[in-house]
Design a protein around this motif. Structure first.
Motif, PDB file in Angstrom:
ATOM      1  N   TRP A 159      -8.735  -6.043   8.595  1.00 11.92           N
ATOM      2  CA  TRP A 159      -8.024  -4.770   8.550  1.00 11.92           C
ATOM      3  C   TRP A 159      -6.517  -4.968   8.722  1.00 11.92           C
ATOM      4  CZ3 TRP A 159      -5.412  -3.898  13.150  1.00 11.92           C
ATOM      5  CH2 TRP A 159      -5.802  -4.688  14.237  1.00 11.92           C
ATOM      6  N   ASN A 184      -3.167  -3.946   6.421  1.00  5.98           N
ATOM      7  CA  ASN A 184      -2.719  -2.564   6.273  1.00  5.98           C
ATOM      8  C   ASN A 184      -1.558  -2.222   7.196  1.00  5.98           C
ATOM      9  OD1 ASN A 184      -4.937  -1.555   4.353  1.00  5.98           O
ATOM     10  ND2 ASN A 184      -6.070  -2.596   5.976  1.00  5.98           N
ATOM     11  N   GLY A 207       0.807  -1.214   0.000  1.00  5.50           N
ATOM     12  CA  GLY A 207       0.000   0.000   0.000  1.00  5.50           C
ATOM     13  C   GLY A 207       0.835   1.256   0.000  1.00  5.50           C
ATOM     14  N   ILE A 229      -5.523   2.009   1.581  1.00  3.10           N
ATOM     15  CA  ILE A 229      -5.858   0.917   2.487  1.00  3.10           C
ATOM     16  C   ILE A 229      -6.797  -0.049   1.781  1.00  3.10           C
ATOM     17  CG2 ILE A 229      -5.517   2.271   4.585  1.00  3.10           C
ATOM     18  CD1 ILE A 229      -8.520   2.596   4.791  1.00  3.10           C
ATOM     19  N   TRP A 243       2.590   3.862   8.915  1.00  6.00           N
ATOM     20  CA  TRP A 243       1.894   2.575   8.896  1.00  6.00           C
ATOM     21  C   TRP A 243       1.061   2.342  10.151  1.00  6.00           C
ATOM     22  CZ3 TRP A 243       0.900   0.035   4.748  1.00  6.00           C
ATOM     23  CH2 TRP A 243       1.780   0.062   3.661  1.00  6.00           C
ATOM     24  N   VAL A 269      -2.118   4.335  10.041  1.00 10.46           N
ATOM     25  CA  VAL A 269      -3.039   3.776   9.050  1.00 10.46           C
ATOM     26  C   VAL A 269      -3.679   2.496   9.576  1.00 10.46           C
ATOM     27  CG1 VAL A 269      -3.138   2.693   6.773  1.00 10.46           C
ATOM     28  CG2 VAL A 269      -1.918   4.855   7.076  1.00 10.46           C
ATOM     29  N   LYS A 270      -2.872   1.636  10.174  1.00 12.86           N
ATOM     30  CA  LYS A 270      -3.400   0.389  10.718  1.00 12.86           C
ATOM     31  C   LYS A 270      -4.420   0.660  11.817  1.00 12.86           C
ATOM     32  CE  LYS A 270      -1.844  -4.036  12.660  1.00 12.86           C
ATOM     33  NZ  LYS A 270      -0.662  -4.797  13.144  1.00 12.86           N
ATOM     34  N   CYS A 281      -7.720   1.680  10.273  1.00 12.64           N
ATOM     35  CA  CYS A 281      -8.437   0.535   9.718  1.00 12.64           C
ATOM     36  C   CYS A 281      -9.095  -0.299  10.816  1.00 12.64           C
ATOM     37  CB  CYS A 281      -7.484  -0.329   8.896  1.00 12.64           C
ATOM     38  SG  CYS A 281      -6.858   0.484   7.417  1.00 12.64           S
TER      39      CYS A 281
END
Length: 309
Positions: free
Chosen positions: A238, A241, A132, A144, A199, A202-203, A206
């Motif tokens: 999720w 991601n 990603g 994502i 990261w 973003v994780k 998600c």
């Protein structure tokens, strides 16, 4: 010549000889080797498929670290994931040094063009799974993927409803999303965004989206990977991601019976699709020829940002 031979450009007489063939300037050896035994699809036909859809798939692949599923003996034999570079993969398959989880660096794989794509196919790659993020900033993700993975027995209509629910949740955050069949049991909801958050951020985002879906309907969705608790539910995956995690890209074949393809859709098309594996290789070729515009048209121009907190 059969309809499939006409569409792929590999003739049966040529295949029987199993002499190397040229596909867009790349030498494909053993084109008659059967890759999908139940469907009789050969390596040459797989190469011709990727050449035919190259303009569609390359925007998903170029300049991204890449994992591949390779099946040297066909899809009914031992297939394996490969993420590290090797010179034998081809001159247009490029290395990108990336930090490993355990420390140190190793060379991962990326491609920049059609030749790199077909060289990977020559090396028996069936599936393509990009990161990603891009190779210039591998620690700055820009999209994502939320994977709806239904337990056995869950109706397809429930998976479609779940994807639309995620879309509506994201709409409430002013985020435009896109949908594709996974080529397996489920659907992927994909969200592009401007690079900036790392990261972990973003994780975490998600995870919040998945948890929000579970909170809305705990009898239908689950956000943990525990198979013991998934009966009758849809896992909102999720976990893809994170740094180094990947998802199959649009237009990629899957190494499964029927040669299914992960297919990008317009949201309004979703109700017309019967399953996550609705598009086989031939149907994907026909779709590629008939499309007048990218189903994800406008994605590359979006400059949306993930919400904070």
């Amino acid at each position: 010549m059969s309809a499939r031979e006409q569409s792929t450009g590999i003739s049966s007489s040529r295949s029987r000889a199993d002499t190397p063939v040229d596909v867009d300037g790349v030498r494909i050896t053993h084109p008659a080797r059967v890759v999908y035994p139940d469907d009789g699809i050969t390596k040459g036909e797989v190469a011709a498929y990727y050449a035919a859809v190259a303009d569609w798939i390359l925007p998903e692949l170029i300049n991204r670290p890449l994992s591949m599923v390779r099946c040297p003996g066909g899809t009914d034999s031992a297939c394996f994931f490969q993420k590290h570079h090797a010179a034998k993969l081809g001159s247009s398959v490029r290395p990108i040094p990336l930090e490993e989880k355990g420390g140190g660096e190793d060379d991962y794989v990326y491609i920049r063009d059609r030749k790199g794509l077909l060289q990977l196919v020559q090396m028996n790659t069936i599936e393509f799974h990009p990161w990603g993020s891009r190779v210039d900033k591998p620690d700055s993700p820009d999209r994502i993927v939320l994977d709806l993975d239904p337990a056995p027995g869950v109706a397809w209509e429930a998976v479609v409803e779940g994807a639309r629910g995620i879309r509506d949740l994201l709409d409430g955050m002013q985020l435009t999303s896109f949908v594709r069949t996974s080529g397996g049991k489920g659907l992927h909801v994909v969200v592009p965004f401007r690079r900036g958050p790392g990261w972990q951020t973003v994780k975490d985002f998600c995870e919040r989206v998945a948890d929000a879906m579970v909170e809305r309907a705990p009898d239908r969705y689950i956000a943990t990977a525990s198979k013991a608790q998934r009966e009758g539910k849809i896992f909102i995956d999720w976990l893809r991601n994170a740094r180094g995690a990947t998802s199959v890209c649009s237009w990629s074949l899957r190494a499964r019976d029927g040669a299914p393809v992960a297919m990008p859709l317009r949201w309004e098309e979703l109700g017309k699709v019967a399953s996550g594996a609705a598009f086989g290789m031939q149907a994907a070729l026909e779709r590629a020829k008939s499309l007048k515009a990218d189903p994800w048209d406008g994605m590359a121009k979006l400059q949306q940002r993930l919400p904070k907190g």
